[in-house]
Design a protein around this motif. Structure first.
Motif, PDB file in Angstrom:
ATOM      1  N   LEU A 109       0.827  -1.207   0.000  1.00  0.00           N
ATOM      2  CA  LEU A 109       0.000   0.000   0.000  1.00  0.00           C
ATOM      3  C   LEU A 109       0.861   1.256   0.000  1.00  0.00           C
ATOM      4  O   LEU A 109       0.501   2.264  -0.627  1.00  0.00           O
ATOM      5  CB  LEU A 109      -0.923  -0.006   1.225  1.00  0.00           C
ATOM      6  CG  LEU A 109      -2.018  -1.075   1.217  1.00  0.00           C
ATOM      7  CD1 LEU A 109      -2.810  -1.032   2.522  1.00  0.00           C
ATOM      8  CD2 LEU A 109      -2.954  -0.897   0.022  1.00  0.00           C
ATOM      9  N   ILE A 110       1.989   1.216   0.694  1.00  0.00           N
ATOM     10  CA  ILE A 110       2.904   2.359   0.687  1.00  0.00           C
ATOM     11  C   ILE A 110       3.450   2.598  -0.714  1.00  0.00           C
ATOM     12  O   ILE A 110       3.547   3.740  -1.182  1.00  0.00           O
ATOM     13  CB  ILE A 110       4.049   2.132   1.696  1.00  0.00           C
ATOM     14  CG1 ILE A 110       3.510   2.231   3.132  1.00  0.00           C
ATOM     15  CG2 ILE A 110       5.176   3.140   1.480  1.00  0.00           C
ATOM     16  CD1 ILE A 110       4.507   1.815   4.193  1.00  0.00           C
ATOM     17  N   SER A 113       0.840   4.306  -2.682  1.00  0.00           N
ATOM     18  CA  SER A 113       0.635   5.703  -2.307  1.00  0.00           C
ATOM     19  C   SER A 113       1.598   6.632  -3.041  1.00  0.00           C
ATOM     20  O   SER A 113       1.275   7.784  -3.320  1.00  0.00           O
ATOM     21  CB  SER A 113       0.810   5.873  -0.790  1.00  0.00           C
ATOM     22  OG  SER A 113       2.173   5.761  -0.409  1.00  0.00           O
ATOM     23  N   LEU A 116       0.051   7.502  -6.405  1.00  0.00           N
ATOM     24  CA  LEU A 116      -1.043   8.462  -6.285  1.00  0.00           C
ATOM     25  C   LEU A 116      -0.512   9.878  -6.055  1.00  0.00           C
ATOM     26  O   LEU A 116      -1.060  10.851  -6.583  1.00  0.00           O
ATOM     27  CB  LEU A 116      -1.971   8.061  -5.143  1.00  0.00           C
ATOM     28  CG  LEU A 116      -2.735   6.749  -5.322  1.00  0.00           C
ATOM     29  CD1 LEU A 116      -3.590   6.475  -4.087  1.00  0.00           C
ATOM     30  CD2 LEU A 116      -3.610   6.781  -6.568  1.00  0.00           C
ATOM     31  N   ALA A 117       0.560   9.975  -5.282  1.00  0.00           N
ATOM     32  CA  ALA A 117       1.080  11.295  -4.923  1.00  0.00           C
ATOM     33  C   ALA A 117       1.596  12.064  -6.128  1.00  0.00           C
ATOM     34  O   ALA A 117       1.477  13.287  -6.184  1.00  0.00           O
ATOM     35  CB  ALA A 117       2.186  11.152  -3.874  1.00  0.00           C
ATOM     36  N   PRO A 152       8.060   7.520  -0.963  1.00  0.00           N
ATOM     37  CA  PRO A 152       6.688   7.957  -1.267  1.00  0.00           C
ATOM     38  C   PRO A 152       6.373   9.415  -0.971  1.00  0.00           C
ATOM     39  O   PRO A 152       5.762  10.067  -1.823  1.00  0.00           O
ATOM     40  CB  PRO A 152       5.837   6.990  -0.424  1.00  0.00           C
ATOM     41  CG  PRO A 152       6.639   5.731  -0.438  1.00  0.00           C
ATOM     42  CD  PRO A 152       8.081   6.180  -0.352  1.00  0.00           C
TER      43      PRO A 152
END
Length: 247
Positions: A109-110, A113, A116-117, A152
């Motif tokens: 999940l990290i 992320s 997405l960022a 991230p």
């Protein structure tokens, strides 16, 4: 010989492949080594060993380029790296108390992320404020300790601004060189850092050097818009692969 430094042949093969590929991406984009490396290693090794091994490799390759990184990085990179060193131990402690399956899920999940960022619109070249810089350092530190991934929050902080590519790359790489020190120091204090991991990392390092050199060579032939597109695609691919492997 059925094992190398206590690791099964399949784990060694996976680590070698991941080390070369992630180092190529690092040389090309300035980041991505830990984001790609840790999820793959965590499927062949324990999440704790995967994070520590990635820390060793990130430190080794960063030190090999430290003069160039110090010369080209923004001052903000030093500020973020300092906060990372203070907060990473808390993430590492959390990892040591998390089950392997939960840790693998959170690591995937990290990685997602980060993709997405970078989708947020690009900002002007002006530096971020102190609050934003500090927040990036805190989150990056926790991710460094927990997943061996300082990238991230750091990647969109630099890639999302309209600054020269080499400045962004040097700033990110400097943070990624300093950040592993916190994880390795914490692992040593908690007595979970085994000497076999350092030897294993040393054996993988030639593959990292080769991959990083090839990535740097390819980077000079890629335009800035194409480079930013590659950044997004690599992050997306790493996130999807990590999630699919979990399923």
């Amino acid at each position: 010989m059925t094992e190398l430094f206590g690791f099964a042949p399949v784990a060694v093969a996976a680590a070698l492949f991941a080390a070369f590929g992630s180092a190529f991406v690092r040389g090309l984009t300035g980041f991505g080594m830990a984001i790609l490396l840790v999820p793959i290693l965590a499927l062949a090794l324990t999440p704790l060993d995967a994070v520590l091994l990635a820390n060793f490799l990130s430190l080794f390759i960063g030190l090999s380029e430290i003069v160039r990184l110090v010369r080209g990085a923004e001052r903000s990179a030093w500020h973020i790296a300092g906060v990372v060193l203070l907060t990473a131990p808390f993430g590492f402690i959390a990892l040591s108390y998390t089950s392997a399956d939960v840790a693998r899920l959170l690591i995937a999940l990290i990685a997602f992320s980060a993709f997405l960022a970078v989708l947020f619109p690009r900002r002007p070249a002006a530096p971020h404020g102190a609050a934003t810089t500090g927040a990036v350092g805190v989150v990056s530190g926790l991710m460094t300790g927990y997943a061996g991934m300082p990238g991230p929050p750091v990647v969109p902080y630099y890639v999302g601004r309209d600054i020269p590519r080499e400045t962004a790359k040097a700033s990110m790489m400097l943070i990624f060189t300093i950040a592993p020190l916190a994880g390795l120091a914490t692992g040593a204090v908690m007595e979970v850092l085994e000497w076999q991991l350092a030897l294993f990392a040393a054996c993988l390092f030639p593959a990292v050097l080769l991959g990083n050199w090839l990535g740097n060579h390819a980077s000079g032939r890629v335009s800035d818009p194409a480079w930013r597109s590659i950044v997004g695609l690599i992050l997306a691919g790493a996130a999807i692969a990590a999630c699919l492997r979990l399923l």
